[in-house]
Write a protein that holds these residues in place. Sequence first.
Motif, mmCIF file in Angstrom:
data_model
loop_
_atom_site.group_PDB
_atom_site.id
_atom_site.type_symbol
_atom_site.label_atom_id
_atom_site.label_comp_id
_atom_site.label_asym_id
_atom_site.label_seq_id
_atom_site.Cartn_x
_atom_site.Cartn_y
_atom_site.Cartn_z
ATOM 1 N N ARG A 283 2.063 -13.938 8.524
ATOM 2 C CA ARG A 283 2.633 -14.411 9.794
ATOM 3 C C ARG A 283 3.392 -15.716 9.639
ATOM 4 N NH1 ARG A 283 -2.623 -13.729 11.647
ATOM 5 N NH2 ARG A 283 -2.749 -15.989 11.991
ATOM 6 N N LYS A 284 2.943 -16.566 8.749
ATOM 7 C CA LYS A 284 3.474 -17.923 8.667
ATOM 8 C C LYS A 284 4.377 -18.136 7.442
ATOM 9 C CE LYS A 284 -0.362 -19.891 11.302
ATOM 10 N NZ LYS A 284 0.481 -20.270 12.452
ATOM 11 N N SER A 285 5.000 -17.068 6.970
ATOM 12 C CA SER A 285 5.947 -17.156 5.848
ATOM 13 C C SER A 285 7.277 -16.545 6.275
ATOM 14 C CB SER A 285 5.392 -16.437 4.616
ATOM 15 O OG SER A 285 4.158 -16.975 4.209
ATOM 16 N N PRO A 286 8.045 -17.227 7.112
ATOM 17 C CA PRO A 286 9.272 -16.635 7.657
ATOM 18 C C PRO A 286 10.312 -16.293 6.595
ATOM 19 C CG PRO A 286 9.126 -18.986 8.182
ATOM 20 C CD PRO A 286 7.794 -18.585 7.642
ATOM 21 N N TYR A 287 10.239 -16.913 5.435
ATOM 22 C CA TYR A 287 11.196 -16.617 4.368
ATOM 23 C C TYR A 287 10.998 -15.209 3.807
ATOM 24 C CZ TYR A 287 7.081 -18.322 1.845
ATOM 25 O OH TYR A 287 5.806 -18.539 1.400
ATOM 26 N N LEU A 288 9.905 -14.533 4.186
ATOM 27 C CA LEU A 288 9.676 -13.156 3.750
ATOM 28 C C LEU A 288 10.163 -12.135 4.785
ATOM 29 C CD1 LEU A 288 6.036 -13.476 2.330
ATOM 30 C CD2 LEU A 288 8.202 -13.596 1.063
ATOM 31 N N ASP A 289 10.598 -12.604 5.941
ATOM 32 C CA ASP A 289 10.923 -11.699 7.042
ATOM 33 C C ASP A 289 12.116 -10.793 6.739
ATOM 34 O OD1 ASP A 289 8.862 -12.806 8.448
ATOM 35 O OD2 ASP A 289 10.115 -13.998 9.809
ATOM 36 N N ARG A 290 12.946 -11.163 5.790
ATOM 37 C CA ARG A 290 14.150 -10.373 5.513
ATOM 38 C C ARG A 290 13.895 -9.188 4.588
ATOM 39 N NH1 ARG A 290 17.002 -13.398 0.715
ATOM 40 N NH2 ARG A 290 15.455 -14.992 0.199
ATOM 41 N N PHE A 291 12.677 -9.078 4.069
ATOM 42 C CA PHE A 291 12.400 -8.040 3.082
ATOM 43 C C PHE A 291 11.657 -6.864 3.693
ATOM 44 C CE2 PHE A 291 12.314 -12.037 0.497
ATOM 45 C CZ PHE A 291 13.551 -11.839 -0.101
ATOM 46 N N PRO A 292 11.894 -5.662 3.150
ATOM 47 C CA PRO A 292 11.130 -4.505 3.636
ATOM 48 C C PRO A 292 9.652 -4.653 3.296
ATOM 49 C CG PRO A 292 12.400 -3.934 1.676
ATOM 50 C CD PRO A 292 12.848 -5.308 2.084
ATOM 51 N N VAL A 293 8.825 -4.075 4.154
ATOM 52 C CA VAL A 293 7.378 -4.117 3.953
ATOM 53 C C VAL A 293 6.934 -2.775 3.384
ATOM 54 C CG1 VAL A 293 5.130 -4.312 5.075
ATOM 55 C CG2 VAL A 293 7.038 -5.780 5.810
ATOM 56 N N LEU A 294 6.430 -2.805 2.167
ATOM 57 C CA LEU A 294 5.920 -1.596 1.525
ATOM 58 C C LEU A 294 4.473 -1.389 1.976
ATOM 59 C CD1 LEU A 294 6.300 0.733 -0.499
ATOM 60 C CD2 LEU A 294 5.481 -0.826 -2.288
ATOM 61 N N SER A 295 4.255 -0.323 2.712
ATOM 62 C CA SER A 295 2.921 -0.007 3.221
ATOM 63 C C SER A 295 2.334 1.111 2.371
ATOM 64 C CB SER A 295 3.010 0.425 4.687
ATOM 65 O OG SER A 295 1.732 0.713 5.203
ATOM 66 N N LEU A 296 1.267 0.816 1.667
ATOM 67 C CA LEU A 296 0.654 1.785 0.768
ATOM 68 C C LEU A 296 -0.230 2.741 1.553
ATOM 69 C CD1 LEU A 296 -0.334 -0.691 -2.085
ATOM 70 C CD2 LEU A 296 1.683 0.784 -1.989
ATOM 71 N N GLN A 297 -0.318 3.968 1.071
ATOM 72 C CA GLN A 297 -1.138 4.989 1.706
ATOM 73 C C GLN A 297 -2.104 5.571 0.671
ATOM 74 O OE1 GLN A 297 -0.806 5.451 4.988
ATOM 75 N NE2 GLN A 297 0.905 4.012 5.058
ATOM 76 N N PRO A 298 -3.040 4.774 0.195
ATOM 77 C CA PRO A 298 -3.932 5.245 -0.864
ATOM 78 C C PRO A 298 -4.909 6.293 -0.359
ATOM 79 C CG PRO A 298 -4.651 3.111 -0.074
ATOM 80 C CD PRO A 298 -3.336 3.391 0.608
ATOM 81 N N GLU A 299 -5.237 7.236 -1.231
ATOM 82 C CA GLU A 299 -6.158 8.303 -0.858
ATOM 83 C C GLU A 299 -7.595 7.977 -1.260
ATOM 84 O OE1 GLU A 299 -4.691 11.827 -2.655
ATOM 85 O OE2 GLU A 299 -2.890 11.928 -1.400
ATOM 86 N N GLN A 300 -7.763 7.055 -2.199
ATOM 87 C CA GLN A 300 -9.104 6.750 -2.691
ATOM 88 C C GLN A 300 -9.629 5.462 -2.068
ATOM 89 O OE1 GLN A 300 -6.320 6.129 -4.241
ATOM 90 N NE2 GLN A 300 -6.467 4.407 -5.648
ATOM 91 N N LEU A 301 -10.927 5.242 -2.188
ATOM 92 C CA LEU A 301 -11.540 4.002 -1.758
ATOM 93 C C LEU A 301 -11.485 2.989 -2.897
ATOM 94 C CD1 LEU A 301 -14.704 5.311 0.128
ATOM 95 C CD2 LEU A 301 -12.474 4.708 1.078
ATOM 96 N N SER A 302 -11.572 1.726 -2.536
ATOM 97 C CA SER A 302 -11.530 0.675 -3.540
ATOM 98 C C SER A 302 -12.697 0.793 -4.514
ATOM 99 C CB SER A 302 -11.556 -0.701 -2.866
ATOM 100 O OG SER A 302 -11.639 -1.725 -3.839
ATOM 101 N N ARG A 303 -12.393 0.567 -5.812
ATOM 102 C CA ARG A 303 -13.431 0.568 -6.844
ATOM 103 C C ARG A 303 -13.891 -0.848 -7.161
ATOM 104 N NH1 ARG A 303 -9.246 2.303 -9.208
ATOM 105 N NH2 ARG A 303 -9.571 1.092 -11.102
ATOM 106 N N TYR A 304 -13.199 -1.837 -6.617
ATOM 107 C CA TYR A 304 -13.484 -3.226 -6.970
ATOM 108 C C TYR A 304 -14.812 -3.668 -6.365
ATOM 109 C CZ TYR A 304 -12.639 -8.269 -7.413
ATOM 110 O OH TYR A 304 -12.741 -9.604 -7.723
ATOM 111 N N CYS A 305 -15.684 -4.250 -7.167
ATOM 112 C CA CYS A 305 -17.036 -4.561 -6.691
ATOM 113 C C CYS A 305 -17.446 -6.012 -6.943
ATOM 114 C CB CYS A 305 -18.052 -3.625 -7.361
ATOM 115 S SG CYS A 305 -17.920 -3.564 -9.150
ATOM 116 N N LEU A 306 -16.517 -6.866 -7.370
ATOM 117 C CA LEU A 306 -16.875 -8.259 -7.622
ATOM 118 C C LEU A 306 -16.866 -9.074 -6.337
ATOM 119 C CD1 LEU A 306 -14.982 -8.962 -10.957
ATOM 120 C CD2 LEU A 306 -17.150 -7.788 -10.552
#
Length: 236
Positions: free
Chosen positions: A148-171
């Motif tokens: 929200r607070k990084s207006p210099y990123l507003d000009r770029f497309p937003v890549l929205s991922l659609q993962p099918e699996q659940l996160s494996r990260y456990c740390l």
Amino acid sequence: MSHAVARLRAERLARSVKPFIARGSRAPRCPDCRVIFSHCLCAWKPKVQADSGMCLLMHDTEPLKPSNTGWLIADLIEDTSAFGWLRTDVDARLLALLDSPVWQPYIVFPGEFVAQERVVDEVVRQPGKRPLFILLDATWTEARKMFRKSPYLDRFPVLSLQPEQLSRYCLRRSKRDDHFCTAEVAAMCLELAGDQQASQALDAYLDVFSTHYLSAKRHWPLDEQDSVHQRLHTFL
């Protein structure tokens, strides 16, 4: 160690007024992989090529955390840049990178929180440009604020991922199973960009890192002949 995240960590430590003490074991850690010496990960660093680049915007203490997985991305992807995020100041080097004609930037963020005209779900190559994935390396609450607070990123497309699996990260664990650690997100981006070998190597490297980190924390011996290590061995 001289990659971007290591340099950012050194810069952040130089500004610290008191030592950063990670949770858990206070045993000395390898400075190159951040795991205690008995479970050092350095011999398992993959060697692969990738056309894509990664730009990590890291919240204040992320570079200092031994469990941070942005470090793994920088280990693997040669064209990785890392910048500390501040609401009131923007690193001129970051702005120069985003303006470079070499790169085709995508800000990676869930599309449900973004105006739909900005959202894309695939990487479409532009002639003469390479994909640059901008990853907000932070907790979910922090990442939403950064977005929200990084207006210099507003000009770029937003890549929205659609993962099918659940996160494996456990740390570290999010309250939502559909939230992924930074290295998992990077691996998905690499796959979308056609860097399949780098994507698979990063996934395998994350699994080995998690195994070493948790085994050290729990005082378990390592089995470097197990399936997790053998999968990564393909990329050494």
